[in-house]
Design a protein around this motif. Structure first.
Motif, PDB file in Angstrom:
ATOM      1  N   THR A 266      21.021  59.115  43.734  1.00 24.74           N
ATOM      2  CA  THR A 266      21.407  57.827  44.312  1.00 24.74           C
ATOM      3  C   THR A 266      22.319  58.019  45.520  1.00 24.74           C
ATOM      4  O   THR A 266      22.138  57.376  46.564  1.00 24.74           O
ATOM      5  CB  THR A 266      22.115  56.956  43.250  1.00 24.74           C
ATOM      6  OG1 THR A 266      21.250  56.810  42.131  1.00 24.74           O
ATOM      7  CG2 THR A 266      22.487  55.609  43.797  1.00 24.74           C
ATOM      8  N   LEU A 267      23.291  58.917  45.405  1.00 22.35           N
ATOM      9  CA  LEU A 267      24.181  59.192  46.542  1.00 22.35           C
ATOM     10  C   LEU A 267      23.410  59.783  47.715  1.00 22.35           C
ATOM     11  O   LEU A 267      23.585  59.361  48.868  1.00 22.35           O
ATOM     12  CB  LEU A 267      25.296  60.145  46.126  1.00 22.35           C
ATOM     13  CG  LEU A 267      26.430  59.553  45.310  1.00 22.35           C
ATOM     14  CD1 LEU A 267      27.442  60.635  44.966  1.00 22.35           C
ATOM     15  CD2 LEU A 267      27.104  58.447  46.061  1.00 22.35           C
ATOM     16  N   ALA A 268      22.533  60.758  47.437  1.00 21.62           N
ATOM     17  CA  ALA A 268      21.762  61.384  48.511  1.00 21.62           C
ATOM     18  C   ALA A 268      20.839  60.369  49.182  1.00 21.62           C
ATOM     19  O   ALA A 268      20.712  60.357  50.414  1.00 21.62           O
ATOM     20  CB  ALA A 268      20.962  62.556  47.953  1.00 21.62           C
ATOM     21  N   GLY A 269      20.202  59.508  48.400  1.00 23.70           N
ATOM     22  CA  GLY A 269      19.337  58.480  48.969  1.00 23.70           C
ATOM     23  C   GLY A 269      20.106  57.507  49.849  1.00 23.70           C
ATOM     24  O   GLY A 269      19.641  57.111  50.918  1.00 23.70           O
ATOM     25  N   SER A 270      21.299  57.113  49.423  1.00 16.13           N
ATOM     26  CA  SER A 270      22.118  56.194  50.216  1.00 16.13           C
ATOM     27  C   SER A 270      22.532  56.834  51.533  1.00 16.13           C
ATOM     28  O   SER A 270      22.455  56.200  52.597  1.00 16.13           O
ATOM     29  CB  SER A 270      23.365  55.784  49.438  1.00 16.13           C
ATOM     30  OG  SER A 270      23.003  55.120  48.256  1.00 16.13           O
TER      31      SER A 270
END
Length: 176
Positions: A136-140
């Motif tokens: 989720t962090l990498a996608g954001s």
């Protein structure tokens, strides 16, 4: 019989309710303050047997916390949350899933039925949880960096400073 006598005393005496409430509160308060205070750490087998009897455990079941922790002779109970206990067992106090004189776990505030249950297997593994979190962090961050050049926002005019030339004055017209 006793209830009828208490009811009669309350009705006949206006001070009866306050006195009765005081007696019941005092009895409840004095019941456990001093009785459940742990004693000194058991050094001999006789002290160990006495401590096991005090907490309603057999000598084989009784295992105190290590001496350096400062819990005295209080037993080290298994880490079982209230949610893992049998819901159909006829407990003396079913709302807490406890029986009378049952010792309370040292970390009872953590293991209540509405709290964390250490004896339950988690729904998702730790690897699964970390994968979703970091994904989720990498996608954001990927969306932020790739879409940095395509910003969407309301159009705003350039800043109007006095030294950049004539500008409109939005006030009442001057009278000549």
């Amino acid at each position: 019989m006793a209830f009828a006598l208490v009811k009669k005393a309350i009705i006949s005496n206006p001070q009866g309710l306050r006195k009765t409430a005081g007696i019941f509160c005092n009895a409840a308060r004095n019941h456990w303050n001093y009785q459940y205070k742990p004693g000194a750490y058991p050094q001999t087998p006789e002290e160990r047997a006495a401590a096991a009897k005090k907490y309603g455990l057999t000598i084989e079941e009784y295992q105190p916390y290590p001496e350096h922790m400062g819990y005295g002779d209080y037993p080290k109970l298994p880490d079982i949350g209230a949610d893992s206990k049998d819901p159909y067992y006829p407990y003396d106090s079913p709302e807490f899933k406890r029986n009378f004189n049952e010792p309370i776990h040292m970390s009872a505030e953590l293991y209540g039925e509405d709290r964390y249950d250490i004896s339950m297997r988690p729904r998702f593994s730790l690897l699964h949880q970390w994968t979703w979190f970091l994904g989720t962090l990498a996608g954001s961050f990927a969306l932020f960096f790739f879409l940095e050049d395509y910003k969407v926002g309301r159009p705003v005019t350039a800043k109007q400073y006095p030294w950049n030339g004539p500008h409109y004055e939005f006030c009442t017209p001057k009278s000549e």
